[in-house]
Design a protein around this motif. Structure first.
Motif, PDB file in Angstrom:
ATOM      1  N   ALA A 704       0.816  -1.208   0.000  1.00  0.00           N
ATOM      2  CA  ALA A 704       0.000   0.000   0.000  1.00  0.00           C
ATOM      3  C   ALA A 704       0.853   1.262   0.000  1.00  0.00           C
ATOM      4  CB  ALA A 704      -0.947  -0.003   1.204  1.00  0.00           C
ATOM      5  N   LYS A 705       1.991   1.201   0.678  1.00  0.00           N
ATOM      6  CA  LYS A 705       2.836   2.393   0.810  1.00  0.00           C
ATOM      7  C   LYS A 705       3.824   2.541  -0.339  1.00  0.00           C
ATOM      8  CE  LYS A 705       2.761   2.465   5.889  1.00  0.00           C
ATOM      9  NZ  LYS A 705       3.583   2.317   7.108  1.00  0.00           N
ATOM     10  N   LYS A 706       4.458   1.435  -0.723  1.00  0.00           N
ATOM     11  CA  LYS A 706       5.569   1.545  -1.659  1.00  0.00           C
ATOM     12  C   LYS A 706       5.375   0.720  -2.931  1.00  0.00           C
ATOM     13  CE  LYS A 706       8.917   2.402   2.037  1.00  0.00           C
ATOM     14  NZ  LYS A 706      10.220   1.991   2.647  1.00  0.00           N
ATOM     15  N   GLY A 707       4.293  -0.021  -3.015  1.00  0.00           N
ATOM     16  CA  GLY A 707       4.073  -0.845  -4.196  1.00  0.00           C
ATOM     17  C   GLY A 707       3.579  -0.020  -5.372  1.00  0.00           C
ATOM     18  N   PRO A 708       3.540  -0.626  -6.576  1.00  0.00           N
ATOM     19  CA  PRO A 708       2.982   0.055  -7.744  1.00  0.00           C
ATOM     20  C   PRO A 708       1.539   0.466  -7.486  1.00  0.00           C
ATOM     21  CG  PRO A 708       4.112  -1.977  -8.369  1.00  0.00           C
ATOM     22  CD  PRO A 708       4.008  -1.982  -6.880  1.00  0.00           C
ATOM     23  N   PRO A 709       1.022   1.423  -8.247  1.00  0.00           N
ATOM     24  CA  PRO A 709      -0.331   1.941  -7.981  1.00  0.00           C
ATOM     25  C   PRO A 709      -1.409   0.869  -7.917  1.00  0.00           C
ATOM     26  CG  PRO A 709       0.807   3.346  -9.555  1.00  0.00           C
ATOM     27  CD  PRO A 709       1.702   2.179  -9.317  1.00  0.00           C
ATOM     28  N   ARG A 710      -1.389  -0.073  -8.859  1.00  0.00           N
ATOM     29  CA  ARG A 710      -2.435  -1.097  -8.861  1.00  0.00           C
ATOM     30  C   ARG A 710      -2.329  -1.996  -7.636  1.00  0.00           C
ATOM     31  NH1 ARG A 710      -5.259  -2.080 -13.507  1.00  0.00           N
ATOM     32  NH2 ARG A 710      -5.429  -4.284 -12.990  1.00  0.00           N
ATOM     33  N   GLN A 711      -1.115  -2.343  -7.283  1.00  0.00           N
ATOM     34  CA  GLN A 711      -0.944  -3.173  -6.102  1.00  0.00           C
ATOM     35  C   GLN A 711      -1.362  -2.425  -4.840  1.00  0.00           C
ATOM     36  OE1 GLN A 711       2.754  -5.270  -5.663  1.00  0.00           O
ATOM     37  NE2 GLN A 711       2.954  -5.667  -7.866  1.00  0.00           N
ATOM     38  N   ALA A 712      -1.058  -1.135  -4.798  1.00  0.00           N
ATOM     39  CA  ALA A 712      -1.465  -0.336  -3.644  1.00  0.00           C
ATOM     40  C   ALA A 712      -2.987  -0.320  -3.516  1.00  0.00           C
ATOM     41  CB  ALA A 712      -0.924   1.087  -3.789  1.00  0.00           C
ATOM     42  N   LYS A 713      -3.636  -0.170  -4.656  1.00  0.00           N
ATOM     43  CA  LYS A 713      -5.108  -0.165  -4.642  1.00  0.00           C
ATOM     44  C   LYS A 713      -5.652  -1.496  -4.132  1.00  0.00           C
ATOM     45  CE  LYS A 713      -7.326  -0.664  -8.541  1.00  0.00           C
ATOM     46  NZ  LYS A 713      -7.912  -0.419  -9.868  1.00  0.00           N
ATOM     47  N   TYR A 714      -5.111  -2.594  -4.655  1.00  0.00           N
ATOM     48  CA  TYR A 714      -5.600  -3.901  -4.240  1.00  0.00           C
ATOM     49  C   TYR A 714      -5.252  -4.185  -2.779  1.00  0.00           C
ATOM     50  CZ  TYR A 714      -6.328  -4.717  -9.229  1.00  0.00           C
ATOM     51  OH  TYR A 714      -6.761  -4.627 -10.520  1.00  0.00           O
ATOM     52  N   ALA A 715      -4.131  -3.656  -2.325  1.00  0.00           N
ATOM     53  CA  ALA A 715      -3.778  -3.840  -0.916  1.00  0.00           C
ATOM     54  C   ALA A 715      -4.803  -3.159  -0.010  1.00  0.00           C
ATOM     55  CB  ALA A 715      -2.379  -3.278  -0.657  1.00  0.00           C
TER      56      ALA A 715
END
Length: 1085
Positions: A704-715
């Motif tokens: 959520a903090k440092k992942g790519p945008p899509r991964q942050a969203k899914y997190a």
């Protein structure tokens, strides 16, 4: 000496047995044709043995010995016989024929002598002597009948050979073959006789092969007489003429060289039944495995093909049935058949279209090379036939072909590629409206595409690669199939739960309603409804069946358990005395749809392992014809779909650990898929899998903090779905994009059933309360705090545009959101105002949000105030124009009429956090400016006496209490004070004043309580009007020019003028009229 001895005793019957056994027979056996002396010596004995005494002797053994002697005599004296009398020769050969009947019993002690007799006459061709006799036909016919009757499976090849030799010599060396003799041979070819005595058929077949050239003219004559001349009386076999033609053709086609052209003539007969018989015959002849008839007789073949278009339906049907045999046995004729089958695949007769499919599929199942792509395409087209029977046959045929050549790879990869389209086509049919089609697709999927009886790993491997090779529409259809099955499973589960409840009228209605829903998912809803009612009664009465069904629809039911439950239920509902049970068949349909025969916890674990193999590069992707990247992508998509339809099947430590490993991989797509799967399936992780929770939470935070945008969203999605302490978790990782994502997700959901909207609003409110610093540790920069405040306020505005969320936004949350228009950051004020204007101009935001515009009057930047005013004017004009064009929306006036913004504005200003003290003059001036910001535009025109309407609303508010705190005196005092300021503005700014309102305004119940019964305003209105009329006359000579620094060019209102020059008078009136705020108004004026 033998002759003399026999002659001495020949008249003595009693002494006949004194002759040593076989003496005479052995004597003749040992003689040969070269000994003329012996022939002369035994001539009288030979003649004597042909006497009636021996030919009619009662002892069968004597007759057998005599027959053997006579046979040897014919051998010895050949080619001439010692008997010259035709009658005697006839008697002798009829006698020998009768003795041949002894061949029937192969276990007889005398069988060898019977065999000797047969061998002797066959080798010598003794019966050829009869050619010169007038009764030869009778002799030959009797011989043939005898031999055909005695032949059996106990005879060896020698017996068979001697019989053929004996009979063939008669045909080949004779001058003619009578019809009676021909019938004796041909009758053994008739199916009825053939089935009764297979050995006789084989004998006749061997005879015809041996004598084909000699017997062919007589066969031709027979068929000419029957077929061409119609002389059926010449033979009892006339009615079997077509059966005989087929048998003869199979034996030796040369036998019919002159007959086949006659069949072409018969194909054009006007008699439907006759044409049908010929078509049936030729179908068997052309379709026979080694037949070369089509190549040898092309005119007949072309004439036969023409019968595919015959006017008589049974003939067309017979031609179509023949096609499968022809395709299987003669692939070279497929090209000729294709065009005719194409026409017949569109035949108006359902049965013919059906049999076209059967013929093509039958050939394809034998060998895919036997059918070309055009023929398979005919089957493909018929999957959309208007008749269910044809569609079903086409779909089942394609399914069987797919299973054999693609799933089982019986013909190699090339064949698999040739029919690769079948799986997509079958799943596309799921888009059809017919429930029968959809049910058949589900059955085909379970039995042929991914057979449910496969071992778990094999089944999941099959599903994995199938999903990877489906086209987009087929994937959607498969996903929809799982979704429908899952939905029906829930419906049945609800039905079982209702049945378990105590029986009441309400529960009965609920059960009936649920039954109606379920029947819509079964074939023939009319019958299904009756059967489901019966099944419901069974469930109420039989606890065991109900328990089995309850287990079947349980989310934790395994594939093996499902099969067992289905088996037990059908067994209990079945009735051995009733072979066809429509009720049971309907329940089987239901059980097939709801039984989880493919997916369970073990299956999901196996599927994830298969995906991991592809990721690791250890899978057989290339061997399966699927690129590894495509396999991984499809496998992840498959897991995502299953996580939605079968979430409970993912609830195992092994599965979650595998997903956690995927989540930590560097491949972004793999990690994204794992996050989405966790989001769909992680509802029980916090409770039941604490070790997974501990390992998962840090990973989600990092994503959520440092992942790519899509991964942050899914997190963020995962955290929201899995953890109960959402706000705490979000407080640590929240970013602006996450806020937007949450809002979009809620807008997509369009309901607050899971209380997601409520918790999200609390979070957004927390952001605004903390000025954008959720952690309150002072570690967030000022710009980031400003962005978060803007995102929070904008999110609330976005949610307010959806009715289901507008209802749950509290007044406190609304008021807190409104303060964003006065944010300390210029960019926040500007962006928020734009989003507010956008929602209002589209009529998406409720009217109370227009009241926020009043706060723009406090903006320190003049350009911002001007721009806000322009936007407000536009919004008001949009609403007024809408009302003009939609006169029928009068019931929505409360949400559309711009004047109704006044109560919201008053309420919002009364709750301004800067308005603390009721007597704060400076704050009251700000409130006055804010009110004027709205009222100036609303009162620019007095359409439909709107000024009076606005004034009436303010009066009505004075009769109510603040719904936000009805028992709070200070809150109500603030409300009344703002009302008084508004009333002052309305009265003082209105140039066309009227006491009468065109209609009675309605106040929003959410903001104000019901009005009090006591009215104050009539007295106020009368006195104020009287005062104004009097004082305005007195001051008419004064110039009404403002001395205000802020508005140097505006005229003062009458009330302001009187306040300037007649403060004592006004103060007295104010004391009388405005008791709740008399001091404040006096100071203001």
């Amino acid at each position: 000496h033998l002759y003399l001895k026999m002659h001495a005793i020949i008249d003595d019957y009693e002494l006949i047995y004194c002759i040593p056994e076989g003496m005479v027979v052995k004597t003749f056996m040992d003689m040969d044709q070269d000994s003329e002396e012996e022939k002369e010596l035994y001539l009288n004995l030979a003649l004597h043995l042909a006497s009636d005494f021996f030919l009619k002797h009662p002892d069968k053994d004597v007759r057998l010995l005599v027959a053997c002697c006579l046979a040897d005599i014919f051998r010895i004296y050949a080619p001439e016989a010692p008997y010259t009398s035709p009658d005697k020769l006839k008697d002798i050969f009829m006698f020998i024929t009768r003795q041949l009947k002894g061949l029937e019993d192969t276990k007889s002690p005398q069988f060898n002598r019977y065999f000797y007799l047969l061998e002797n006459i066959a080798w010598v061709k003794s019966y050829n002597i009869c050619f010169e006799l007038e009764d030869s036909n009778e002799i030959f016919t009797q011989l043939y009948r005898t031999l055909f009757s005695v032949i059996n499976n106990g005879h060896n090849q020698k017996v068979h050979m001697h019989m053929v030799d004996l009979m063939s010599s008669i045909i080949c060396e004779g001058d003619t073959v009578s019809q009676e003799l021909l019938d004796t041979v041909l009758v053994n070819l008739v199916p009825a006789h053939k089935n009764l005595n297979k050995q006789a058929y084989d004998l006749a077949k061997a005879l015809l092969k041996r004598t084909a050239q000699a017997i062919e003219p007589y066969i031709t004559n027979f068929f000419n007489q029957v077929l061409m001349l119609g002389k059926t009386s010449i033979s009892d076999l006339s009615e079997h003429v077509f059966d005989l033609i087929l048998e003869l053709y199979n034996i030796d086609s040369h036998l019919l060289l002159s007959v086949l052209p006659q069949l072409e003539f018969k194909l054009k007969s006007n008699d439907n039944e006759e044409r049908l018989q010929v078509v049936k015959l030729l179908a068997k002849m052309f379709g026979a495995k080694d037949s070369e008839l089509a190549a040898q007789n092309k005119p007949l073949w072309q004439c036969y093909l023409g019968r595919f278009n015959d006017i008589h339906v049974p003939i067309r049907l017979e031609c179509v049935k023949f096609a499968s045999h022809c395709l299987m046995n003669h692939p070279d004729l497929a090209k000729d058949l294709t065009e005719y089958l194409k026409v017949r695949s569109h035949d108006p007769e359902e049965a013919i279209r059906h049999d076209v499919i059967v013929s093509i599929v039958t050939a394809a199942k034998k060998d895919l090379l036997l059918v070309n792509d055009h023929l398979l395409n005919f089957v493909r087209e018929r999957t959309l036939d208007k008749r269910w029977r044809v569609r079903k046959e086409a779909m089942m045929g394609l399914a069987q072909i797919y299973k054999k050549y693609s799933l089982q790879s019986e013909a190699g990869k090339e064949a698999s590629k040739q029919i690769a389209w079948i799986k997509d086509k079958l799943l596309h049919i799921y888009y059809q409206n017919s429930i029968d089609d959809r049910l058949l697709v589900e059955r085909i999927f379970a039995q042929y595409m991914v057979p449910h009886n496969l071992e778990t790993n094999e089944r999941m491997k099959c599903l994995y690669y199938l999903y990877a090779t489906l086209d987009l529409n087929a994937v959607k259809a498969l996903n929809e199939m799982w979704k429908c099955q899952n939905l029906l499973r829930h419906q049945v589960k609800d039905l079982v739960d209702l049945i378990k409840q105590p029986k009441t009228d309400a529960s009965s209605k609920a059960i009936f309603s649920k039954v109606m829903v379920i029947t819509r998912n079964l074939p023939d809803p009319g019958k299904a409804q009756d059967f489901m009612k019966k099944f419901t009664q069974v469930l109420e009465d039989d606890d065991k069946i109900r328990h089995q069904l309850e287990m079947l629809v349980s989310p934790t039911c395994s594939c093996k358990q499902a099969e067992g439950c289905v088996r037990e239920i059908t067994k209990k509902l079945g009735n051995p005395k009733q072979p066809t049970n429509p009720f049971l068949e309907m329940i089987k349909f239901l059980l097939e749809r709801i039984a989880p025969v493919h997916i369970d916890t073990e299956s999901i674990s196996a599927l994830i392992k298969q995906v991991n193999k592809s990721i690791d590069g250890t899978a057989d992707d290339e061997d399966e014809g699927v690129p590894t990247d495509l396999a991984i992508r499809a496998g992840l998509e498959l897991l995502k779909v299953l996580s939605f339809t079968h979430p409970i099947s993912f609830h195992s430590a092994e599965t979650f650990e595998s997903l956690l490993a995927c989540l930590k991989m560097d491949d972004e797509k793999v990690a994204e898929a794992a996050l989405q799967i966790f989001k769909n399936t992680g509802s029980k992780i916090e409770e039941d899998f604490t070790h997974i929770r501990s390992a998962l939470l840090p990973v989600l935070h990092h994503k959520a903090k440092k992942g790519p945008p899509r991964q942050a969203k899914y997190a963020i999605h995962c955290i929201h779905a899995i953890f109960s302490s959402k706000e705490t978790q979000f407080a640590q990782i929240f970013e602006i994009q996450a806020i937007k994502m949450m809002v979009r997700w809620l807008l997509g959901m369009k309901n607050n059933h899971s209380k997601s909207g409520t918790s999200t609003l609390r979070l957004l409110t927390t952001i605004l309360h903390s000025d954008g610093d959720l952690t309150e540790q002072g570690k967030i920069s000022k710009p980031d705090m400003s962005r978060l405040r803007l995102a929070g306020a904008s999110a609330i505005v976005k949610l307010a545009q959806e009715p289901c969320y507008h209802e749950i936004i509290t007044l406190e949350q609304y008021q807190l959101c409104a303060l964003a228009i006065n944010d300390e950051c210029y960019q926040v004020r500007q962006a928020f105002a734009q989003k507010l204007h956008k929602g209002l101009s589209r009529l998406r935001l409720p009217l109370e949000y227009m009241a926020i515009c009043a706060l723009c009057a406090k903006d320190p930047v003049k350009e911002r105030r001007a721009h806000a005013r322009q936007c407000l004017v536009k919004n008001i004009n949009v609403r007024r124009e809408y009302l003009k064009q939609h006169a029928a929306v009068s019931e929505k006036l409360l949400s559309l009429l711009p004047e109704y913004v006044v109560p919201y504005t008053i309420h919002l200003l009364a709750h301004d956090p800067d308005y603390v003290k009721v007597q704060d003059i400076e704050q009251l001036k700000d409130i006055k400016e804010c009110l004027w910001f709205i009222l100036e535009i609303l009162m620019s025109k007095n359409e439909n006496n709107s000024h009076a309407f606005i004034r009436k609303m303010v009066e009505n508010i004075k009769q109510t209490k603040d719904a936000q705190g009805p028992e709070d005196p200070k809150m109500n005092e603030k409300l009344y004070t703002v009302c008084d300021i508004a009333m002052n503005i309305i009265i003082s700014k209105s140039t066309t004043y009227s006491l009468e309102s065109p209609k009675d305004p309605v106040l929003p119940a959410r903001y104000f309580t019901q009005p009090d019964k006591v009215r104050f305003f009539p007295l106020y209105e009368i006195l104020l009007e009287l005062m104004l009329e009097t004082l305005c006359g007195l001051c008419a000579s004064h110039k009404w020019v403002s001395v205000s620094a802020e508005r140097p060019d505006e005229e003062l209102s009458r009330l302001e003028y009187l306040g300037r020059y007649s403060s004592s008078i006004i103060s007295s009136i104010v004391k009388l009229l405005f008791k709740p705020a008399k001091v404040l108004l006096t100071q203001l004026l």
